[in-house]
Design a protein around this motif. Structure first.
Motif, mmCIF file in Angstrom:
data_model
loop_
_atom_site.group_PDB
_atom_site.id
_atom_site.type_symbol
_atom_site.label_atom_id
_atom_site.label_comp_id
_atom_site.label_asym_id
_atom_site.label_seq_id
_atom_site.Cartn_x
_atom_site.Cartn_y
_atom_site.Cartn_z
ATOM 1 N N ALA A 173 0.862 -1.188 0.000
ATOM 2 C CA ALA A 173 0.000 0.000 0.000
ATOM 3 C C ALA A 173 0.892 1.228 0.000
ATOM 4 O O ALA A 173 1.450 1.610 1.031
ATOM 5 C CB ALA A 173 -0.911 0.006 1.222
ATOM 6 N N MET A 174 1.039 1.830 -1.175
ATOM 7 C CA MET A 174 1.926 2.983 -1.329
ATOM 8 C C MET A 174 1.199 4.286 -0.980
ATOM 9 O O MET A 174 0.031 4.462 -1.309
ATOM 10 C CB MET A 174 2.454 3.053 -2.762
ATOM 11 C CG MET A 174 3.257 1.829 -3.191
ATOM 12 S SD MET A 174 4.714 1.567 -2.166
ATOM 13 C CE MET A 174 5.639 3.058 -2.565
ATOM 14 N N GLY A 175 1.944 5.180 -0.330
ATOM 15 C CA GLY A 175 1.394 6.476 0.009
ATOM 16 C C GLY A 175 1.527 7.466 -1.129
ATOM 17 O O GLY A 175 1.906 7.115 -2.249
ATOM 18 N N GLY A 176 1.268 8.726 -0.826
ATOM 19 C CA GLY A 176 1.157 9.732 -1.873
ATOM 20 C C GLY A 176 2.390 10.600 -2.037
ATOM 21 O O GLY A 176 3.479 10.292 -1.557
ATOM 22 N N MET A 177 2.186 11.700 -2.708
ATOM 23 C CA MET A 177 3.255 12.587 -3.149
ATOM 24 C C MET A 177 3.500 13.735 -2.173
ATOM 25 O O MET A 177 2.563 14.351 -1.673
ATOM 26 C CB MET A 177 2.886 13.175 -4.525
ATOM 27 C CG MET A 177 3.745 14.324 -4.975
ATOM 28 S SD MET A 177 5.419 13.819 -5.350
ATOM 29 C CE MET A 177 5.174 13.183 -7.001
#
Length: 532
Positions: free
Chosen positions: A325-329
């Motif tokens: 689950a990758m987070g954002g920018m």
């Protein structure tokens, strides 16, 4: 091209080196994919519009599908990530121009998302040259010399893992037609990258990895699964060779996370919480509901209840199914000669990445190489292992929280800021630069989408700024004119004339004042770059 497959026509100029990417064999696979799957792509795009009409009319609400309850309740997982995608604690993102590719791969980040979509203007030259650049990067032959400075750039011995982001299903590649119809931009990006890089990435101990953006339903995920499986078979690759990360950046997708993982279960590795496009989708898919009006963009942070619920749901579903689950920018970029601004930016990035790691994300994005060590340090303190797949929070299905607007105010600064940023970004995009440094942030198409969507939403629903003043068509036109005038005074007459700022202001005005809501601003804008 005389050796192009029958029925396929290239309408863009053939510059030196393009013939290597647009080879007869690669184009034959592209034509095959188009003929097999483009009809379904178009049907699914029409279904988006039909569904929007039902949502607008109150005939449908966004909710968890009852017919797929068994998939959500079932016990199943996706395959483990390959070795070089196990630890993705920091990824850097950016366009596919040659210098950027080298700098990103050398940045110290675990992965580099090379973006053919929101960070790139989809001009013919950008798209094909981007394919050349990524091919050379995977072949470990890429180099670049800056003509102005004379500085040379080469690849380090330990580059980041490369992940290519294809364009969304909604975008055509108008410079290639098959049987008279333009091919899908996403299929173009995917097929050409896979064709030219599956062997070199295997040689490097990696694989053909992709980000897939802007999916809304399990049916769209199924289409991509079929395209991937067909290409793997056509190229003689083992099933599951292609590995993908799906950007969860639309409101409808949040209700079908399990279903999308299930459809893509042979190839999926992760979901990513694409926060900026998600805010845009929140507005777009609920555009006729006056109770969904959002405050200033700066107030819609990841701690807003609907945004926090979305991120937590991505983490919970992914980890239950064995996916990352990758987070954002973090879009902050360094400011030359301003230590105070840089210190403030570093602290904001550190806090953002610490928050993402603490709630269970397995990694996140930065926009500039200087911020890679900052983000790595934040994740290292919270995540000693390669990922956090062992953290499995309860999966919640709270429709009300996911679809409810957050509290906040609309200010004159927020109104003006939307006009200012949108004009600056659209002008940059029209000039061929899809990643634009604006006010110490690296902005992409998603920022402009939020800005123009908020102007439209506030005007349509008669919102007021916190001083009680109505936001109507006249006020929107006035604030766009004010922002345009300030930009012109800042850059000067020559830069204004050559920078396509006037066109950008016209596009923004048309989008913000239209009675209908354009699905993506890049659709009408695309026609303005096709001949350039």
């Amino acid at each position: 091209m005389s050796d192009a497959p029958k029925g396929l026509v290239i309408h863009g100029p053939m510059k030196p080196g393009f013939e290597e990417i647009l080879s007869s064999e690669a184009l034959s696979l592209l034509a095959d994919v188009h003929r097999r799957f483009d009809g379904e792509r178009k049907r699914l795009l029409q279904e988006r519009l039909d569904r929007q009409a039902r949502l607008d009319a109150g005939e449908e609400i966004l909710d968890f599908p009852s017919e797929t309850q068994a998939i959500r309740n079932g016990e199943w997982t996706v395959p483990p990530a390959p070795a070089d995608l196990q630890d993705r604690r920091v990824e850097i993102t950016g366009p596919v121009d040659r210098k950027m590719v080298i700098n990103a791969l050398n940045s110290g980040a675990k992965c580099f998302m090379a973006d053919f979509e929101d960070a790139s203007t989809p001009s013919w030259e950008n798209m094909v040259e981007g394919q050349i650049n990524l091919r050379d990067a995977n072949a470990r032959t890429i180099n670049f010399t800056d003509e102005k400075s004379g500085k040379s750039y080469t690849l380090s011995d330990t580059p980041a893992t490369l992940i290519a982001r294809a364009r969304g299903l909604h975008l055509d590649e108008a410079h290639v037609t098959v049987d008279g119809a333009p091919v899908s931009g996403g299929f173009f990006d995917f097929v050409l990258y896979l064709f030219h890089n599956h062997a070199s990435t295997a040689k490097n101990g990696s694989g053909p990895y992709f980000y897939i953006p802007k999916l809304e339903t399990r049916f769209e995920a199924r289409l991509w699964s079929l395209v991937i499986r067909h290409c793997e078979e056509a190229l003689g690759l083992k099933r599951g060779t292609v590995r993908i990360t799906v950007l969860i950046e639309t409101l409808p997708a949040t209700f079908e996370l399990d279903e999308m993982l299930y459809e893509l279960r042979e190839n999926i590795t992760a979901f990513n919480a694409g926060r900026w496009d998600y805010i845009f989708s929140f507005i777009k898919r609920q555009k006729t509901d006056g109770s969904k009006v959002l405050p200033d963009r700066a107030q819609v942070t990841m701690t807003a209840p609907f945004m926090a619920a979305y991120a937590e749901r991505v983490i919970a579903v992914c980890h239950r199914r064995g996916a990352h689950a990758m987070g954002g920018m973090s879009a902050f970029i360094p400011v030359k000669g301003d230590d105070a601004a840089n210190e403030a930016a570093v602290e904001k990035v550190k806090a953002d990445k610490t928050r993402e790691a603490s709630i269970g994300h397995d990694g996140a994005w930065v926009a500039h190489p200087a911020l890679v060590p900052v983000a790595i340090e934040a994740f290292d303190k919270v995540m000693p292992g390669p990922n956090q797949l062992d953290k499995k929070p309860a999966v919640k299905e709270d429709r009300e929280v996911l679809t409810s607007a957050c509290e906040g105010t609309i200010t004159e600064d927020g109104l003006y800021g939307n006009a200012d940023v949108a004009i600056r970004y659209i002008a940059s995009w029209l000039q061929g630069r899809g990643a634009a440094p604006i006010h110490n942030l690296m902005e992409d198409a998603a920022t402009a989408e939020i800005s123009r969507a908020q102007l439209w939403q506030w005007r349509t629903h008669g919102a007021k700024t916190d001083d009680g003043q109505l936001i109507d068509a006249d006020r929107v036109k006035a604030v766009i004119a004010k922002a345009a005038g300030a930009i012109k005074a800042e850059v000067g007459d020559n830069a204004w004339a050559g920078g396509r700022f006037s066109e950008a202001a016209d596009i923004l005005t048309e989008l913000a004042l239209s009675e209908s809501f354009e699905e993506f601003l890049t659709l009408p804008a695309y026609g303005k770059i096709q001949s350039r």
